[in-house]
Design an enzyme around this catalytic site. Sequence first.
Site, PDB file in Angstrom:
ATOM      1  N   ARG A 153       0.847  -1.186   0.000  1.00 22.19           N
ATOM      2  CA  ARG A 153       0.000   0.000   0.000  1.00 22.19           C
ATOM      3  C   ARG A 153       0.892   1.248   0.000  1.00 22.19           C
ATOM      4  O   ARG A 153       2.065   1.192   0.389  1.00 22.19           O
ATOM      5  CB  ARG A 153      -0.902   0.031   1.231  1.00 22.19           C
ATOM      6  CG  ARG A 153      -1.872  -1.137   1.351  1.00 22.19           C
ATOM      7  CD  ARG A 153      -2.704  -0.986   2.617  1.00 22.19           C
ATOM      8  NE  ARG A 153      -3.714  -2.030   2.770  1.00 22.19           N
ATOM      9  CZ  ARG A 153      -3.545  -3.143   3.480  1.00 22.19           C
ATOM     10  NH1 ARG A 153      -2.386  -3.367   4.106  1.00 22.19           N
ATOM     11  NH2 ARG A 153      -4.513  -4.039   3.575  1.00 22.19           N
ATOM     12  N   LYS A 177      -2.338  -2.283   8.018  1.00 26.46           N
ATOM     13  CA  LYS A 177      -3.456  -1.822   8.835  1.00 26.46           C
ATOM     14  C   LYS A 177      -3.492  -2.605  10.148  1.00 26.46           C
ATOM     15  O   LYS A 177      -3.198  -3.801  10.187  1.00 26.46           O
ATOM     16  CB  LYS A 177      -4.770  -1.993   8.070  1.00 26.46           C
ATOM     17  CG  LYS A 177      -4.874  -1.084   6.843  1.00 26.46           C
ATOM     18  CD  LYS A 177      -6.194  -1.262   6.125  1.00 26.46           C
ATOM     19  CE  LYS A 177      -6.299  -0.319   4.927  1.00 26.46           C
ATOM     20  NZ  LYS A 177      -7.587  -0.472   4.209  1.00 26.46           N
ATOM     21  N   HIS A 246      -2.406   2.568  -6.192  1.00 21.04           N
ATOM     22  CA  HIS A 246      -3.363   1.472  -6.101  1.00 21.04           C
ATOM     23  C   HIS A 246      -3.494   0.725  -7.426  1.00 21.04           C
ATOM     24  O   HIS A 246      -3.796  -0.470  -7.437  1.00 21.04           O
ATOM     25  CB  HIS A 246      -4.721   1.997  -5.630  1.00 21.04           C
ATOM     26  CG  HIS A 246      -5.215   1.311  -4.399  1.00 21.04           C
ATOM     27  ND1 HIS A 246      -4.488   1.257  -3.227  1.00 21.04           N
ATOM     28  CD2 HIS A 246      -6.352   0.611  -4.157  1.00 21.04           C
ATOM     29  CE1 HIS A 246      -5.159   0.564  -2.322  1.00 21.04           C
ATOM     30  NE2 HIS A 246      -6.288   0.160  -2.859  1.00 21.04           N
ATOM     31  N   ARG A 249      -0.777  -1.768  -7.312  1.00 24.47           N
ATOM     32  CA  ARG A 249      -1.139  -2.826  -6.351  1.00 24.47           C
ATOM     33  C   ARG A 249      -2.208  -3.751  -6.950  1.00 24.47           C
ATOM     34  O   ARG A 249      -2.120  -4.972  -6.821  1.00 24.47           O
ATOM     35  CB  ARG A 249      -1.641  -2.169  -5.065  1.00 24.47           C
ATOM     36  CG  ARG A 249      -2.120  -3.128  -3.981  1.00 24.47           C
ATOM     37  CD  ARG A 249      -2.360  -2.335  -2.692  1.00 24.47           C
ATOM     38  NE  ARG A 249      -3.300  -2.955  -1.767  1.00 24.47           N
ATOM     39  CZ  ARG A 249      -2.960  -3.838  -0.822  1.00 24.47           C
ATOM     40  NH1 ARG A 249      -1.701  -4.215  -0.693  1.00 24.47           N
ATOM     41  NH2 ARG A 249      -3.876  -4.329  -0.003  1.00 24.47           N
ATOM     42  N   HIS A 272      -4.869  -8.435   3.470  1.00 21.51           N
ATOM     43  CA  HIS A 272      -6.315  -8.323   3.682  1.00 21.51           C
ATOM     44  C   HIS A 272      -6.722  -9.162   4.890  1.00 21.51           C
ATOM     45  O   HIS A 272      -6.385 -10.343   4.975  1.00 21.51           O
ATOM     46  CB  HIS A 272      -7.091  -8.815   2.456  1.00 21.51           C
ATOM     47  CG  HIS A 272      -7.021  -7.872   1.296  1.00 21.51           C
ATOM     48  ND1 HIS A 272      -7.318  -8.261   0.007  1.00 21.51           N
ATOM     49  CD2 HIS A 272      -6.704  -6.552   1.226  1.00 21.51           C
ATOM     50  CE1 HIS A 272      -7.178  -7.222  -0.804  1.00 21.51           C
ATOM     51  NE2 HIS A 272      -6.812  -6.184  -0.088  1.00 21.51           N
ATOM     52  N   TYR A 281     -10.672  -9.774  -6.968  1.00 16.92           N
ATOM     53  CA  TYR A 281      -9.735 -10.066  -8.044  1.00 16.92           C
ATOM     54  C   TYR A 281     -10.116 -11.333  -8.797  1.00 16.92           C
ATOM     55  O   TYR A 281      -9.676 -11.535  -9.926  1.00 16.92           O
ATOM     56  CB  TYR A 281      -8.310 -10.169  -7.486  1.00 16.92           C
ATOM     57  CG  TYR A 281      -7.839  -8.848  -6.932  1.00 16.92           C
ATOM     58  CD1 TYR A 281      -7.483  -7.813  -7.791  1.00 16.92           C
ATOM     59  CD2 TYR A 281      -7.797  -8.623  -5.567  1.00 16.92           C
ATOM     60  CE1 TYR A 281      -7.081  -6.584  -7.288  1.00 16.92           C
ATOM     61  CE2 TYR A 281      -7.405  -7.400  -5.059  1.00 16.92           C
ATOM     62  CZ  TYR A 281      -7.051  -6.381  -5.924  1.00 16.92           C
ATOM     63  OH  TYR A 281      -6.667  -5.167  -5.424  1.00 16.92           O
TER      64      TYR A 281
END
Length: 305
Positions: A153, A177, A246, A249, A272, A281
């Site tokens: 990211r 995150k 992004h 990515r 994730h 995806y």
Amino acid sequence: MAVPNSQQISESVESFLDHLTHERRLSPRTRESYARDLRAAAAWLAQQKIASWGHFTQQQVRHYIASRHRQGYSPKSLHRELSSLRSLYNYLLRENRVEANPALGVRAPKVRRKLPTTLDVDQLNQLLSIDDNSPIGLRDLAIMELFYSSGVRLAELIALDINHLDLNEQIVEVTGKGAKTRLLPVGRKAVEAIRAWLKVRGELARDEETALFVGVRGRRISRSTIQKQLHEWSVRQGAPRNVHPHLLRHSFASHLLESSGDLRAVQELLGHANISTTQIYTHLDFQHLSEVYDKAHPRAKKRSD
């Protein structure tokens, strides 16, 4: 039928908005969002001659949301409006002004997930064929190679320090995150680009700076600088669309899934928490497979005669 009391309906909204400001201390912008949603609902109550918030039934909430949908409001907006209604009713329940929350159990139309755009391999090769040996050029190439090589990211890349890299082992440690760290592989091309950047990094970086990537002032590179540079390179290299972190990515994830079919591995690499986030995806992969099928399968080919 009870006569609607517009003043009482409005007073309940204003009382709730004061609660948001003084008790929950929400920002003026958030308060205004609630105000817009609830005043629209209050106007609909008056139009439908519904006497008060306490007379608003679950079925009527459904009719209200359906009417907003017919007016062109997006599913995302309707989700927000329902959330505003639920919050209002939670407040009114606490104040003993209503006996139930009719917005509970009412669902807005599903939000259509927008498929991420990607670059194909040829387009990426064109983008990354940068012939610029200046410190800025070498830095930007290393940044783009790392985005595409490892799927990091933007915030993760900015936060990287030199000691987070092991180029001999070809791995990088990133913090994602929730402050969760993960080890990611770094591809050969990215390793080469980062090595080239590290040779000239001292021309930009201040002596005490630990950041892997720095700006012209010698400090850790900013989000806006990366976004600006990627846009400029997309123009200079003739990319088919504006390049942003992004997009690289997304391209990393799509190409990896297309080659491997290993959704769990892609989930781990992207960081994730929920595999449902990664599953978008698979839709991209299916689109690609559908195109191949339409072109190649004898029963799918359109007759030319």
